[in-house]
Design an enzyme around this catalytic site. Structure first.
Site, PDB file in Angstrom:
ATOM      1  N   ASP A  47      -3.281  16.657  -4.663  1.00  0.00           N
ATOM      2  CA  ASP A  47      -3.147  17.256  -5.988  1.00  0.00           C
ATOM      3  C   ASP A  47      -1.737  17.819  -6.123  1.00  0.00           C
ATOM      4  O   ASP A  47      -1.227  18.428  -5.175  1.00  0.00           O
ATOM      5  CB  ASP A  47      -4.190  18.372  -6.151  1.00  0.00           C
ATOM      6  CG  ASP A  47      -4.332  18.836  -7.587  1.00  0.00           C
ATOM      7  OD1 ASP A  47      -3.341  19.361  -8.148  1.00  0.00           O
ATOM      8  OD2 ASP A  47      -5.430  18.676  -8.152  1.00  0.00           O
ATOM      9  N   ILE A  48      -1.110  17.635  -7.278  1.00  0.00           N
ATOM     10  CA  ILE A  48       0.267  18.123  -7.448  1.00  0.00           C
ATOM     11  C   ILE A  48       0.332  19.637  -7.625  1.00  0.00           C
ATOM     12  O   ILE A  48       1.394  20.227  -7.466  1.00  0.00           O
ATOM     13  CB  ILE A  48       1.007  17.428  -8.624  1.00  0.00           C
ATOM     14  CG1 ILE A  48       0.310  17.676  -9.955  1.00  0.00           C
ATOM     15  CG2 ILE A  48       1.167  15.949  -8.352  1.00  0.00           C
ATOM     16  CD1 ILE A  48       1.130  17.263 -11.157  1.00  0.00           C
ATOM     17  N   HIS A 116     -12.412  12.215 -11.113  1.00  0.00           N
ATOM     18  CA  HIS A 116     -11.748  12.617  -9.869  1.00  0.00           C
ATOM     19  C   HIS A 116     -12.481  13.787  -9.226  1.00  0.00           C
ATOM     20  O   HIS A 116     -12.817  14.758  -9.872  1.00  0.00           O
ATOM     21  CB  HIS A 116     -10.269  12.951 -10.084  1.00  0.00           C
ATOM     22  CG  HIS A 116      -9.979  13.979 -11.117  1.00  0.00           C
ATOM     23  ND1 HIS A 116     -10.061  13.724 -12.479  1.00  0.00           N
ATOM     24  CD2 HIS A 116      -9.591  15.265 -11.006  1.00  0.00           C
ATOM     25  CE1 HIS A 116      -9.732  14.821 -13.152  1.00  0.00           C
ATOM     26  NE2 HIS A 116      -9.456  15.766 -12.276  1.00  0.00           N
ATOM     27  N   LEU A 117     -12.718  13.625  -7.930  1.00  0.00           N
ATOM     28  CA  LEU A 117     -13.351  14.654  -7.120  1.00  0.00           C
ATOM     29  C   LEU A 117     -12.261  15.527  -6.527  1.00  0.00           C
ATOM     30  O   LEU A 117     -11.326  15.027  -5.909  1.00  0.00           O
ATOM     31  CB  LEU A 117     -14.155  14.008  -5.987  1.00  0.00           C
ATOM     32  CG  LEU A 117     -14.702  14.959  -4.920  1.00  0.00           C
ATOM     33  CD1 LEU A 117     -15.805  15.843  -5.500  1.00  0.00           C
ATOM     34  CD2 LEU A 117     -15.214  14.167  -3.717  1.00  0.00           C
ATOM     35  N   HIS A 118     -12.376  16.844  -6.719  1.00  0.00           N
ATOM     36  CA  HIS A 118     -11.471  17.791  -6.067  1.00  0.00           C
ATOM     37  C   HIS A 118     -12.046  18.128  -4.701  1.00  0.00           C
ATOM     38  O   HIS A 118     -13.236  18.435  -4.580  1.00  0.00           O
ATOM     39  CB  HIS A 118     -11.358  19.084  -6.888  1.00  0.00           C
ATOM     40  CG  HIS A 118     -10.566  18.927  -8.133  1.00  0.00           C
ATOM     41  ND1 HIS A 118      -9.203  19.148  -8.187  1.00  0.00           N
ATOM     42  CD2 HIS A 118     -10.942  18.572  -9.380  1.00  0.00           C
ATOM     43  CE1 HIS A 118      -8.776  18.939  -9.416  1.00  0.00           C
ATOM     44  NE2 HIS A 118      -9.813  18.579 -10.157  1.00  0.00           N
TER      45      HIS A 118
END
Length: 154
Positions: A47-48, A116-118
């Site tokens: 993740d950015i 999207h899965l975190h």
């Protein structure tokens, strides 16, 4: 690790690829983002704006909309996202899976409409804002288990 979309003119319509989707562009290596994992079905990258020391996004390689677009047929895909997330954590020496947060932002609270899965670890080291943004089972962030319950009802 081959690209799902190789040597295709940008004007062509490709199944499973949205040219305006940032995650589709990342998965197809158009952004220069390092892919930590990639196969025909799943890709993973950092993740950015990390909310924890380890913060990864695990996405379907082909474009899939947000959580609300899923049905019970997507349960195996969601489970595979989790499996890849666990594999990436283990490759990065995160062995305590009890201190990991897996979840999805619930629309309209997702900034990218590609599913999207975190994956955040260790969750115990998340700061105040991250604990708020990734608060379990809130109106805006749900666990995998909660998502699967919603999917099985649809």
């Amino acid at each position: 690790m081959s690209s799902v979309r190789e040597n295709i003119d940008n004007s062509e319509s490709v199944v499973g690829y949205e040219k305006k989707c940032i995650f589709c562009r990342i998965v197809n290596r158009e952004m220069g983002t390092e892919l930590l994992y990639s196969d025909e079905e799943i890709s993973c990258f950092r993740d950015i704006k990390p909310g924890a020391p380890h913060h990864y996004l695990v996405v379907p390689t082909q474009h899939v909309g947000n959580c609300k677009s899923l049905s019970k047929e997507h349960v195996p895909l969601v489970n595979r996202l989790v499996d890849v997330g666990k594999e990436i954590l283990q490759k990065n020496n995160v062995m305590d899976l009890s201190d990991v947060r897996f979840g999805f932002h619930w629309p309209p609270f997702c900034s990218v409409t590609h599913l999207h899965l975190h994956v955040l670890a260790p969750a115990s080291q998340m700061g105040f804002m991250s604990r708020l943004i990734f608060r379990l089972n809130s109106y805006w962030f749900i666990t995998v288990r909660s998502l699967i319950k919603v999917q099985q009802c649809s």
